[in-house]
Design a protein around this motif. Structure first.
Motif, PDB file in Angstrom:
ATOM      1  N   UNK A  22       0.839  -1.207   0.000  1.00 64.62           N
ATOM      2  CA  UNK A  22       0.000   0.000   0.000  1.00 64.62           C
ATOM      3  C   UNK A  22       0.873   1.256   0.000  1.00 64.62           C
ATOM      4  N   UNK A  23       1.942   1.253   0.798  1.00 63.25           N
ATOM      5  CA  UNK A  23       2.839   2.408   0.843  1.00 63.25           C
ATOM      6  C   UNK A  23       3.512   2.673  -0.485  1.00 63.25           C
ATOM      7  N   UNK A  24       3.833   1.595  -1.208  1.00 59.85           N
ATOM      8  CA  UNK A  24       4.505   1.723  -2.497  1.00 59.85           C
ATOM      9  C   UNK A  24       3.540   2.168  -3.602  1.00 59.85           C
ATOM     10  N   UNK A  30      -0.840   5.845   2.119  1.00 61.17           N
ATOM     11  CA  UNK A  30      -0.040   5.073   3.074  1.00 61.17           C
ATOM     12  C   UNK A  30       0.548   5.937   4.168  1.00 61.17           C
ATOM     13  N   UNK A  31       0.984   7.169   3.787  1.00 59.84           N
ATOM     14  CA  UNK A  31       1.588   8.074   4.774  1.00 59.84           C
ATOM     15  C   UNK A  31       0.604   8.481   5.861  1.00 59.84           C
ATOM     16  N   UNK A  32      -0.691   8.387   5.558  1.00 58.87           N
ATOM     17  CA  UNK A  32      -1.714   8.767   6.531  1.00 58.87           C
ATOM     18  C   UNK A  32      -2.063   7.636   7.505  1.00 58.87           C
ATOM     19  N   UNK A  33      -1.557   6.433   7.237  1.00 59.46           N
ATOM     20  CA  UNK A  33      -1.939   5.271   8.041  1.00 59.46           C
ATOM     21  C   UNK A  33      -1.103   5.095   9.312  1.00 59.46           C
ATOM     22  N   UNK A  34      -0.180   6.023   9.546  1.00 58.11           N
ATOM     23  CA  UNK A  34       0.633   5.950  10.762  1.00 58.11           C
ATOM     24  C   UNK A  34      -0.235   5.966  12.017  1.00 58.11           C
ATOM     25  N   UNK A  35      -1.426   6.554  11.905  1.00 57.63           N
ATOM     26  CA  UNK A  35      -2.333   6.650  13.047  1.00 57.63           C
ATOM     27  C   UNK A  35      -2.690   5.266  13.590  1.00 57.63           C
ATOM     28  N   UNK A  36      -2.725   4.244  12.718  1.00 55.89           N
ATOM     29  CA  UNK A  36      -3.048   2.891  13.161  1.00 55.89           C
ATOM     30  C   UNK A  36      -1.984   2.367  14.132  1.00 55.89           C
ATOM     31  N   UNK A  37      -0.727   2.596  13.778  1.00 60.67           N
ATOM     32  CA  UNK A  37       0.368   2.164  14.653  1.00 60.67           C
ATOM     33  C   UNK A  37       0.414   3.008  15.921  1.00 60.67           C
TER      34      UNK A  37
END
Length: 421
Positions: A22-24, A30-37
């Protein structure tokens, strides 16, 4: 071979692979999904301080013998200092031999804003007395709510020693804390079910934000760091494990779920509660696990030590600063102090690096911008090394105290091989 998709290890691996994809393919998303971690790590940090407090108090309270508490603590601190010094020295040696910073284009750092790290480093005292004062909390509740491990450790040890000195009078309190501790570990088990989602979000953010190309641009430094940590785990920790009659590769296989979790989240803290449970099942006594593991997360950060030493010398090389042997020895001494103040969470190593460079004005602090883009990739390596180092330390201290009992473990078929000495 049939894949068990209900297995947490398999789920975390799938999460990591999907995150990379997804990041690739969709970097902005993908850059917005850091919130999950971030949510997952906050959930874990929510229970870490109480779990450490309960575990240490229960361990010391049940131990009863205060001399034994002091002996285990003394052994652990001596072990930590020796092994982390080895880690620092190996990092300096390898980066001095490979010289990944020589010929590096420092224009990438011109005008870069690293003020958030230098400011955070300036606000964090690294003197010996400041470090000691930071261990003692302002009050008991502040220790549990502050999010820093050392004050929690201090208060828990004092509480545990006081409980042990009361003997049977404190038994009802220890029994109550044991039951409460079980509830908190049940919470951890609930949180762990979403760890594959956290791994997915973290990897999607890393690749989406920094890109695959950033892996190539600083590949020599990253390769040096990864090789050094691999050599440290296999040869240094492997030799220690062999001396104490257990196999490092079997041990790594046994804690593979925790390693994968750290790989996905870039934080060794995310695996701390489960690692403590895993070490008890491995055969380490509850009291030793309760004392050694939490202490190790502040004093035994082998991966962070390697990273700090290599990053500092790399920046010096990139700017053409030739450090003398005495400057390298001084750097080693400074790092022996500053590395102890780094917590096992993402980003703390970078702040500690800023504090270290502040003591060496000949190394431009703006050089931190050279490694900012790939710091995230190296954070996985140092977090995994921290986790493994603390696991090995706990087994070693358990064996020296003759409190290692693998025969008492309920073993699955795969664990029988892993636990073999």
């Amino acid at each position: 071979m049939k894949i068990n998709f209900r297995n947490l290890t398999v789920q975390v691996i799938i999460g990591i692979i999907l995150g990379i994809a997804v990041g690739f393919l969709f970097p902005e998303f993908g850059a917005k999904l850091k919130v999950l971690a971030d949510i997952f790590i906050k959930l874990i940090k929510m229970v870490i301080a109480p779990i450490i407090f309960f575990t240490i108090v229960i361990g010391i309270g049940n131990m009863g013998d205060l001399k034994k508490v002091g002996r285990i603590g003394g052994k652990a601190l001596l072990y930590f200092e020796i092994v982390t010094t080895f880690a620092l020295a190996i990092g300096i040696l390898v980066v001095s031999i490979i010289k990944p910073g020589h010929g590096f284009n420092t224009k990438a750092a011109e005008g870069a804003d690293v003020s958030q790290y230098t400011k955070a480093a300036a606000e964090t005292s690294h003197g010996v007395m400041d470090f000691i004062l930071g261990i003692v909390p302002d009050n008991a509740l502040a220790a549990l709510s502050g999010g820093t491990l050392l004050p929690v450790l201090f208060f828990a040890v004092i509480f545990g020693i006081a409980a042990a000195s009361l003997g049977e009078k404190a038994a009802p309190v220890i029994s109550f804390l044991e039951k409460v501790s079980e509830i908190f570990f049940a919470i951890v088990n609930m949180v762990m079910k979403v760890s594959p989602i956290a791994a997915f979000g973290a990897m999607a953010f890393t690749i989406g934000n920094f890109g695959i190309g950033s892996l190539i641009s600083l590949g020599k430094l990253m390769g040096s760091v990864y090789i050094t940590m691999f050599l440290f785990i296999v040869f240094v920790l492997g030799t220690i494990a062999k001396f104490y009659n257990f196999n490092i590769f079997s041990f790594l296989k046994y804690i593979k779920e925790e390693i994968l979790l750290v790989l996905g989240t870039s934080s060794s803290e995310s695996a701390l509660p489960k690692m403590m449970e895993r070490l008890e099942k491995y055969g380490c006594s509850k009291s030793v696990v309760g004392l050694v593991v939490p202490t190790g997360y502040s004093f035994n950060l082998d991966g962070t030590s390697i990273y700090l030493s290599m990053a500092a010398v790399f920046i010096a090389q990139a700017y053409g600063v030739e450090l003398t042997i005495w400057q390298l020895v001084t750097l080693l001494g400074v790092l022996m102090l500053t590395s102890k103040g780094a917590a096992g969470v993402t980003g703390s190593g970078f702040i500690t690096l800023a504090a270290t460079l502040a003591a060496f004005p000949m190394i431009p602090v703006e050089g931190m911008a050279l490694i900012l883009g790939v710091d995230r990739f190296m954070s996985e390596a140092r977090a995994i090394t921290n986790l493994i180092g603390n696991g090995v330390a706990t087994v070693v201290i358990s064996k020296t105290e003759k409190e290692f009992n693998p025969s008492g473990v309920t073993q699955t078929k795969s664990q029988k091989t892993s636990i073999a000495s």
